[in-house]
Write a protein that holds these residues in place. Structure first.
Motif, short mmCIF file in Angstrom:
data_model
loop_
_atom_site.label_atom_id
_atom_site.label_comp_id
_atom_site.label_asym_id
_atom_site.label_seq_id
_atom_site.Cartn_x
_atom_site.Cartn_y
_atom_site.Cartn_z
N ARG A 325 50.01 28.86 40.63
CA ARG A 325 50.24 29.56 41.90
C ARG A 325 51.46 30.46 41.76
NH1 ARG A 325 49.39 24.73 46.40
NH2 ARG A 325 47.25 24.16 45.79
N LYS A 400 44.61 45.57 47.88
CA LYS A 400 45.09 44.39 47.17
C LYS A 400 45.11 44.64 45.67
CE LYS A 400 43.59 40.98 50.58
NZ LYS A 400 42.79 39.75 50.82
N TRP A 401 46.09 44.05 45.03
CA TRP A 401 46.20 44.19 43.59
C TRP A 401 45.06 43.41 42.92
CZ3 TRP A 401 52.10 43.73 42.08
CH2 TRP A 401 52.78 44.77 42.71
N PRO A 402 44.68 43.79 41.72
CA PRO A 402 43.55 43.12 41.05
C PRO A 402 43.80 41.63 40.87
CG PRO A 402 44.12 45.16 39.92
CD PRO A 402 45.20 44.95 40.94
N VAL A 403 42.72 40.87 41.08
CA VAL A 403 42.82 39.42 40.94
C VAL A 403 43.05 39.03 39.48
CG1 VAL A 403 41.61 37.23 41.31
CG2 VAL A 403 41.33 39.11 42.94
#
Length: 455
Positions: A325, A400-403
């Motif tokens: 995380r 959103k930034w790439p996963v």
């Protein structure tokens, strides 16, 4: 062809009817070219006044916002020998999972019964403390009894002194009575002697009177001796009182000395108990450190130490863990001359390695494949590379930034500044001027409010 001749044929010959002349001169192409030049110049003139967003370009890398979320290395707290591995590279571990087991190598901790024997030492010292405590309690009882006995003895001696004082008073009274009787007897004998000389009294009566005088003198002397004896008894009683006080003072001093000796020994024993308890806990904690556990949830990136039987020192690196995380951020570096242009909350556009994009730094709205961010921190101290580090987090209102983005990936950032015309930006670059530094009125008001609140 060059028109150098002084003889002109314009107006004399129909040039349009002659094919050769039409091949040499074409006024239509010239007009079209001129029109294109005019149009291009007009378009270029218009483009010069289009808005252009100034920016600062910088390279960086993907990291995490919190220090606890970054890749970390697990170290060996104690020195030991690796006996068994429970994970391998790429394994997922939870917080508290066992990673490896080590055995002891220091001679001070090789005893397999070290904990039990240390515990026995602690119990023995605790019994020693208890015995000294009982001894102190006994001495306190003894001191109390001595104080009580001393008080009674002193009171008894004082009462005896008071009795002797009363006896001295009685003997003094008896002495005064004997003196009075002796004086009376002396006067009676003197009168009896005169009467005997005058023939009024007989010799027997005179002798009887003399006998009484001698008896009164004897009683007087006896009363004086008795008074002196009583005074001597008073002196002896006072001496006895001092002797009692000194005697019990010595006894009390000796008992208190033994008490303080016992207290000192008890304190030493308590200190030893505390030391042994501390040592026992250290041994207990050390025995738990033979198993190296994961500090948090994550993946094993790399095993720095390998094999079985390898000896490691205290603080040696064992493995690297990447937490599962984390909150992504980008650390980018800017030049010192660009430091005043960057502030918290400023917009930044990023191009990440592996994600194709078409970027226009001057027109960010036309860019494709870029991702937005916000500046959250700017270092106040220069880094080793001679630049200042800027930390940027994802823009919550942007894409959103790439996963699949991973920590350590490369990033190319463009910090967006002021909107200016294109001609101004070209003029600034030609002259080597830095981008404009400014604050909006809204930002200035907020800054003034924050300063007033701080004050």
């Amino acid at each position: 062809m060059l028109n150098l001749s002084q003889n002109r044929i314009e107006g004399k010959v129909d040039i349009n009817s002659l094919h050769s002349f039409s091949m040499l001169e074409d006024y239509r192409a010239s007009k079209i070219f001129s029109s294109l030049l005019v149009i291009l110049f007009f378009l270029l003139f218009i483009v010069m006044f289009l808005p252009w967003t100034q920016s600062i370009h910088s390279k960086g890398y993907v990291t995490t916002l919190q220090p606890s979320q970054r890749p970390q290395t697990v170290h060996s707290i104690i020195g030991g020998r690796i006996e068994e591995w429970f994970v391998h590279e790429g394994s997922f571990v939870k917080k508290g999972d066992t990673i490896l087991f080590m055995s002891e190598i220091k001679e001070d901790y090789l005893d397999p019964q070290l904990l039990s024997r240390t515990e026995d030492q602690v119990k023995a010292k605790e019994l020693t403390v208890e015995s000294y405590t009982n001894k102190v309690a006994a001495l306190n009882s003894q001191i109390g009894a001595l104080l009580k006995t001393k008080r009674l003895k002193v009171e008894q001696a004082k009462n005896y002194i008071q009795q002797i004082k009363f006896k001295i008073q009685s003997d003094s009274i008896d002495l005064q009575a004997a003196i009075t009787k002796n004086a009376i007897a002396q006067k009676q004998w003197e009168r009896m002697e005169l009467l005997y000389k005058d023939g009024l009294k007989s010799l027997t009566e005179l002798e009887t009177s003399k006998l009484k005088l001698q008896e009164s003198q004897a009683k007087k002397i006896s009363a004086e001796n008795k008074l002196l004896s009583s005074k001597n008894e008073l002196i002896n009683a006072k001496v006895e009182l001092l002797s009692v006080e000194n005697q019990y003072r010595d006894k009390l001093s000796k008992a208190e000395s033994e008490k303080y000796t016992a207290l000192s020994s008890r304190y030493d024993a308590e200190a030893m108990v505390t030391k042994l308890q501390n040592q026992y806990m250290n041994y207990s904690v050390r025995s738990g450190l033979y198993y190296v556990t994961a500090p948090q949830d994550g993946y094993i990136i790399k095993t720095i130490r390998s094999g079985i039987g390898e000896t490691v020192k205290e603080g040696a690196e064992l493995i690297s863990i990447m937490p599962t995380r984390y909150e992504l951020a980008v650390a980018m570096y800017i030049r010192p001359m660009d430091l005043p242009l960057v502030s918290k909350g400023q917009d930044v556009q990023f191009i990440f390695d592996g994600w194709p994009s078409v970027a226009f730094s001057g027109w960010p709205n036309l860019s494709y494949g870029t991702f937005g961010g916000k500046v959250v921190a700017v270092d106040n101290f220069i880094s080793e590379n001679g630049q200042y580090r800027v930390l940027v987090v994802p823009d919550p209102q942007g894409e959103k930034w790439p996963v699949a983005l991973r920590v350590g990936s490369g990033a190319f950032g463009m910090a967006l500044l002021k909107d200016v015309p294109i001609w101004y930006e070209l003029w600034r670059n030609f002259n080597g001027f830095p981008p404009d530094y400014y604050q909006t009125q809204f930002e200035k008001k907020n800054t003034h409010k924050a300063l007033s609140i701080d004050k």
